[in-house]
Design a protein around this motif. Structure first.
Motif, PDB file in Angstrom:
ATOM      1  N   GLU A 199      19.640  18.318  84.044  1.00 61.60           N
ATOM      2  CA  GLU A 199      18.992  18.733  85.293  1.00 61.60           C
ATOM      3  C   GLU A 199      18.989  17.590  86.301  1.00 61.60           C
ATOM      4  O   GLU A 199      19.309  17.770  87.472  1.00 61.60           O
ATOM      5  CB  GLU A 199      17.543  19.174  85.014  1.00 61.60           C
ATOM      6  N   ASN A 200      18.651  16.393  85.813  1.00 64.44           N
ATOM      7  CA  ASN A 200      18.576  15.238  86.712  1.00 64.44           C
ATOM      8  C   ASN A 200      19.913  14.952  87.378  1.00 64.44           C
ATOM      9  O   ASN A 200      19.977  14.634  88.556  1.00 64.44           O
ATOM     10  CB  ASN A 200      18.146  13.989  85.945  1.00 64.44           C
ATOM     11  N   PHE A 201      20.981  15.078  86.588  1.00 66.91           N
ATOM     12  CA  PHE A 201      22.293  14.750  87.131  1.00 66.91           C
ATOM     13  C   PHE A 201      22.872  15.882  87.963  1.00 66.91           C
ATOM     14  O   PHE A 201      24.017  15.813  88.394  1.00 66.91           O
ATOM     15  CB  PHE A 201      23.260  14.372  85.998  1.00 66.91           C
ATOM     16  N   CYS A 234      24.535   5.110  84.940  1.00 64.26           N
ATOM     17  CA  CYS A 234      23.965   5.803  83.781  1.00 64.26           C
ATOM     18  C   CYS A 234      24.705   7.108  83.489  1.00 64.26           C
ATOM     19  O   CYS A 234      24.516   7.699  82.436  1.00 64.26           O
ATOM     20  CB  CYS A 234      22.459   5.991  83.900  1.00 64.26           C
ATOM     21  N   ARG A 235      25.565   7.567  84.414  1.00 59.34           N
ATOM     22  CA  ARG A 235      26.405   8.718  84.087  1.00 59.34           C
ATOM     23  C   ARG A 235      27.509   8.328  83.110  1.00 59.34           C
ATOM     24  O   ARG A 235      28.044   9.145  82.404  1.00 59.34           O
ATOM     25  CB  ARG A 235      27.081   9.264  85.341  1.00 59.34           C
ATOM     26  N   ILE A 276      25.228  24.386  82.866  1.00 56.28           N
ATOM     27  CA  ILE A 276      24.206  23.696  82.091  1.00 56.28           C
ATOM     28  C   ILE A 276      23.986  24.330  80.708  1.00 56.28           C
ATOM     29  O   ILE A 276      23.883  23.632  79.699  1.00 56.28           O
ATOM     30  CB  ILE A 276      22.892  23.625  82.919  1.00 56.28           C
ATOM     31  N   VAL A 334      27.361   5.435  80.955  1.00 57.73           N
ATOM     32  CA  VAL A 334      26.872   4.823  79.729  1.00 57.73           C
ATOM     33  C   VAL A 334      25.555   5.469  79.325  1.00 57.73           C
ATOM     34  O   VAL A 334      24.605   5.481  80.093  1.00 57.73           O
ATOM     35  CB  VAL A 334      26.577   3.319  79.930  1.00 57.73           C
ATOM     36  N   GLY A 335      25.485   5.998  78.116  1.00 60.37           N
ATOM     37  CA  GLY A 335      24.226   6.540  77.629  1.00 60.37           C
ATOM     38  C   GLY A 335      23.640   5.594  76.613  1.00 60.37           C
ATOM     39  O   GLY A 335      24.361   4.855  75.966  1.00 60.37           O
ATOM     40  N   LEU A 342      17.906  19.277  78.229  1.00 58.48           N
ATOM     41  CA  LEU A 342      18.031  19.726  79.615  1.00 58.48           C
ATOM     42  C   LEU A 342      17.674  18.617  80.603  1.00 58.48           C
ATOM     43  O   LEU A 342      18.242  18.548  81.699  1.00 58.48           O
ATOM     44  CB  LEU A 342      17.115  20.931  79.862  1.00 58.48           C
ATOM     45  N   PHE A 343      16.736  17.756  80.224  1.00 58.36           N
ATOM     46  CA  PHE A 343      16.207  16.744  81.146  1.00 58.36           C
ATOM     47  C   PHE A 343      17.303  15.998  81.911  1.00 58.36           C
ATOM     48  O   PHE A 343      17.338  16.012  83.142  1.00 58.36           O
ATOM     49  CB  PHE A 343      15.323  15.769  80.374  1.00 58.36           C
ATOM     50  N   GLY A 344      18.221  15.371  81.169  1.00 56.80           N
ATOM     51  CA  GLY A 344      19.273  14.603  81.824  1.00 56.80           C
ATOM     52  C   GLY A 344      20.223  15.493  82.612  1.00 56.80           C
ATOM     53  O   GLY A 344      20.632  15.167  83.725  1.00 56.80           O
ATOM     54  N   LEU A 375      25.382  14.703  78.583  1.00 52.86           N
ATOM     55  CA  LEU A 375      25.704  14.137  79.895  1.00 52.86           C
ATOM     56  C   LEU A 375      27.160  13.698  79.974  1.00 52.86           C
ATOM     57  O   LEU A 375      27.607  13.193  80.991  1.00 52.86           O
ATOM     58  CB  LEU A 375      24.786  12.942  80.187  1.00 52.86           C
ATOM     59  N   HIS A 414      23.927  25.033  87.488  1.00 49.57           N
ATOM     60  CA  HIS A 414      23.194  25.883  86.559  1.00 49.57           C
ATOM     61  C   HIS A 414      24.093  26.816  85.764  1.00 49.57           C
ATOM     62  O   HIS A 414      23.717  27.298  84.702  1.00 49.57           O
ATOM     63  CB  HIS A 414      22.091  26.650  87.304  1.00 49.57           C
ATOM     64  N   VAL A 432      20.889   1.537  88.504  1.00 51.23           N
ATOM     65  CA  VAL A 432      20.989   2.210  87.202  1.00 51.23           C
ATOM     66  C   VAL A 432      21.548   3.617  87.342  1.00 51.23           C
ATOM     67  O   VAL A 432      22.372   4.064  86.549  1.00 51.23           O
ATOM     68  CB  VAL A 432      19.595   2.260  86.521  1.00 51.23           C
ATOM     69  N   GLU A 433      21.140   4.318  88.415  1.00 49.50           N
ATOM     70  CA  GLU A 433      21.602   5.710  88.601  1.00 49.50           C
ATOM     71  C   GLU A 433      23.123   5.794  88.685  1.00 49.50           C
ATOM     72  O   GLU A 433      23.712   6.798  88.323  1.00 49.50           O
ATOM     73  CB  GLU A 433      21.026   6.307  89.896  1.00 49.50           C
TER      74      GLU A 433
END
Lengths: 274, 253, 282
Positions: C109-111, C81-82, C118, C84-85, C105-107, C158, C115, C77-78
């Motif tokens: 930061e994960n990707f 998932c960049r 962002i 397809v959202g 921010l969640f996504g 994203l 900074h 999935v990782e």
């Protein structure tokens, strides 16, 4: 059947407020309550069966003041079908689920058995199904079967067709119309779908910000585009199309009527024969 | 009204580093535990309320105190009959019901419970859970997975409570009489509601997990967090003051 | 961009396949609506197109789905998932944060978005959805429509190439639903993002999407521009899917031989048709 007299209501956090709302619904009517989200539709429907009680003013259900009657007693007269059947279903079999309300309301056992059997047949359900893994449409039918088994005098439908496909929707709504016409059950339906309102309701109440913006026969309300716009409601397509032609299609309300009106105009005009 | 949700604001308490807030709440609690004086426990409670009032959280502090006092009362009653030291205070015939030792230790314990819990509860009013967890991940090296579980659990509480009310409404509408005064009967009525609540909770948790994974939950590292949580002079000041308070409480009270 | 090739999928706890031999090509800048009755396999198809199936649901998966050439069975999935959202129907449970900006921010930061970048991405996503003023609000205090915009912004930040939405307007009123569709059209036209949307509201689909896919009992029945798909009105009736009333009107007039233009999908188009049929001056 039910009468609102100068009813006001507000939640502690100050969301939707109902302000000085008065109306009367007579027995056997089929009412649609329309308006944008936050206009107070759900609040009004919950005021009808005592889930909410007015801060001021009175609501009389069959002459009983809802302020002084417990919800459990009001529930014997008012059937309430929620948008999401999953909040209602809590038994392990469809049979027990349909019997639930009747048991709570203290119906005799043999009567309950009889009614469950009829309900299963009417709604094309199996008594031993496990309700939780049935489809959304079936779960909504199970919930409705349970509500109708108690023979309520007033049936409240809070967005009953959300998440249902067209066939499931028609199936449920046609049955409700039959009950309304043959058994004289009063229906109050909350809906966003103006085609549904157009097809089933007799009278429409339009809400905006907790106030009654309009109240009249469905044919009249559907033709008041300005009113609907003010209530932030999207009008049904055919009445809206008819309005674009001014008085010419003043009588037109359904697809069939529109079709016939066009045909008769074509025939009535010798220069432009069919 | 939820007494544990975040109250937005920009007071001196709000502006502290989330980790400072957490440490301060714990240190204050330790000071209260170390303290052995009924009067000083009372003083701790009053001081906490005063600090909160200065930050504009007076009402929240008072309402929390009231709720904690109910818990305190429960502890008080237990302790009152449990501790048998000191002189007899109330006797029934030859049976000593309450002793002076019981009374003082019950008072001390119940006040201590209130004084210790109050700052911890108030922590939630001045710290968004996300900030607390992000700061813990960045500064205290808490694994993100745990931080995420904690924030999610807190986020779901109000969702479940709304869902529970909706379910209860649906059952009321079917004629279930929740207005009964009989507690046993009420519990009997509420028990079946757990089924629909469980069904919807499982669905919600599942779709939440998928949504997090679709946004790269597994790719996250400790450095991922965008927001920085620097320590400032006032954080240092708070640390020093509270350590002093703990020392004072340990030595003198 | 996404190529589904003879996809059949059967959930582990089910006795029938939810998808039967579905082949579908989704190209760049497409705006596709997927509709059908309940149980037709709409959500399953959406999840197969973005790789949630077979990774998050157990079952038998046949055929292949390739996202930008990556086979969803072979990759995790990782990996995709960049690209397809996904936006879900259940508005509340798809959120991971309690404040709007943290949600977005969640996504990011994960990707591992740098900074420096962002902050700009966050603001741009908020601006694109017109919700800049909601940035520091608690999500629980927002209306359903606002929440759904936050969910879309969180995905949009994203910068995916494809956005898959599973009945995103299910809990919204008609006005908010139209607003969401309007935003999606804007994203599709101005940013070239491919949109795949599962939806039951046929009127909205007819008005907004470029291509309409109709499923029935797991099989693909139609896949064409809405104006073409809707001409099969009788077929729609047997399938149990309604069509917009104005479409039905144009269908009737076509049968009468009074109208030989296309099926009308909106009130505006229908008005034009009726005026033409009646030889009204425009």
């Amino acid at each position: 059947m039910i009468r609102f007299e100068h009813v006001s209501f507000g939640y502690p956090h100050g969301e939707t407020t109902i302000e000085d709302l008065s109306f009367h619904i007579k027995k056997g009517d089929f009412i649609a309550l329309i308006g944008a989200n936050g206009a107070g539709k759900s609040t009004v429907s919950r005021l009808c069966n005592g889930l909410l009680r007015p801060l001021s003013g009175h609501i009389y259900l069959d002459g009983q003041d809802t302020l002084t009657t417990p919800t459990s007693l009001l529930a014997r007269k008012v059937g309430f079908l929620f948008q999401n059947p999953d909040r209602q279903i809590c038994e392990n079999t469809v049979e027990a689920e349909i019997a639930f309300s009747m048991k709570v309301q203290g119906w005799p056992d043999d009567e309950i058995r009889k009614r469950v059997a009829t309900a299963l047949e009417t709604f094309d359900l199996k008594g031993d199904w496990f309700p939780f893994n049935r489809s959304r449409g079936e779960r909504q039918r199970i919930a409705l079967a349970g509500v109708l088994a108690c023979e309520p005098q007033l049936l409240i439908l809070d967005e009953p067709t959300t998440g249902l496909d067209y066939l499931e929707c028609i199936h449920i709504m046609d049955h409700i119309r039959m009950l309304n016409e043959e058994k004289n059950i009063t229906v109050l339906m909350v809906s966003h779908d103006m085609e549904l309102v157009q097809d089933y309701a007799k009278r429409v109440l339009v809400l905006r910000d907790g106030k009654l913006l309009g109240d009249g026969p469905v044919k009249e309300i559907m033709k008041q585009e300005a009113l609907l716009r003010q209530a932030r409601v999207l009008p049904a397509q055919i009445p809206s199309l008819a309005l674009a032609f001014g008085d010419r299609f003043a009588e037109v309300f359904t697809i069939r009527e529109m079709h016939e009106a066009i045909l008769s105009e074509k025939k009535g005009d010798p220069g432009r024969k069919l | 009204m939820n007494l544990l949700n975040y109250v937005p604001g920009n007071s001196f308490l709000h502006r502290l580093n989330p980790i400072t807030k957490l440490a301060a709440a714990f240190l204050y609690g330790i000071a209260c535990i170390l303290c052995d004086s009924i009067w000083m426990e009372l003083a701790f409670i009053v001081l906490m309320i005063a600090i909160c009032a200065a930050a504009g959280l007076g009402t929240r502090a008072l309402r929390l105190t009231r709720n904690l006092l109910i818990l305190g009362l429960f502890m008080f009653v237990l302790q009152l009959f449990f501790v048998r030291t000191g002189e007899a205070l109330v006797t029934i015939g030859h049976f000593v019901l309450i002793t002076t030792g019981g009374l003082t230790s019950a008072l001390l314990l119940s006040l201590r419970v209130v004084a210790t819990m109050l700052p911890l509860m108030l922590l939630f009013a001045i710290t968004p859970m996300n900030d607390l967890c992000n700061a813990l991940v960045k500064k205290a090296h808490l694994p993100y997975r745990y931080a995420f579980i904690i924030t999610t659990a807190f986020r779901f509480v109000p969702l479940f409570s709304t869902e529970f009310h909706e379910i209860q409404d649906a059952q009321k509408a079917r004629g279930v009489d929740f207005e009964t005064k009989n507690i046993l009967r009420k519990m009997q009525l509420v028990a079946p509601l757990c089924v629909p609540l469980l069904v919807s909770s499982l669905e919600k948790v599942n779709s939440s997990a998928i949504s997090a994974e679709m946004r790269g939950f597994h790719l996250r590292s400790r450095q991922s967090g965008y927001k920085e949580y620097p320590f400032t002079g006032s954080d240092l000041l708070v640390f020093v003051l509270l350590l002093a308070l703990v020392a004072f409480s340990a030595v003198f009270l | 961009m996404i190529v589904a090739d003879h996809v059949t999928f059967q959930y582990a706890d089910s006795s029938d396949p939810a998808l039967k031999d579905i082949s579908l090509k989704i190209g760049d800048r497409d705006f596709i609506g997927i509709t059908g009755t309940s149980g037709a396999g709409k959500s399953t198809l959406a999840m197969a197109l973005n790789g949630v199936i077979p990774h998050e649901f157990k079952g038998d998966f046949y055929g292949s789905v390739k996202i930008d050439g990556m086979d969803t069975v072979e990759h995790q999935v990782e990996d995709f998932c960049r690209k397809v959202g996904e936006v879900f129907q259940d508005i509340d449970s798809q959120m991971v944060a309690s404040v709007v900006e943290d949600e977005i921010l969640f996504g990011l930061e994960n990707f591992g978005v740098s900074h420096e970048e962002i902050g700009a991405r966050l603001e741009k996503a908020l601006d694109d959805l017109g919700i800049a003023e909601l940035r520091t609000r608690e999500i629980s205090s927002l209306s359903g429509g606002q929440k759904q915009k936050v969910a879309i912004a969180a995905i949009l930040a994203l910068e995916p190439q494809i956005l898959v939405l599973d009945e995103p307007t299910g809990e919204l009123d008609p006005e908010s639903s139209r607003e969401i569709f309007g935003l999606l059209r804007k994203l599709n036209e101005e940013k070239g993002i491919t949109i795949v949307i599962v939806e039951q509201k046929i009127k909205l689909l007819c008005e907004y999407v470029k291509r309409l896919v109709v499923l029935d009992k797991g099989s693909l029945v139609f896949d064409d521009v809405p104006g073409e798909v809707i001409t099969h009105i009788d077929m729609f009736k047997t399938l149990g899917i309604n069509v917009p009333p104005v479409a039905e009107l144009s269908h009737l007039l076509r049968l009468d031989g009074l109208w030989n233009g296309g099926i009308t999908l909106t009130v505006t188009e229908a008005e034009k048709m009726v005026r033409e049929v009646l030889h009204d001056p425009v």
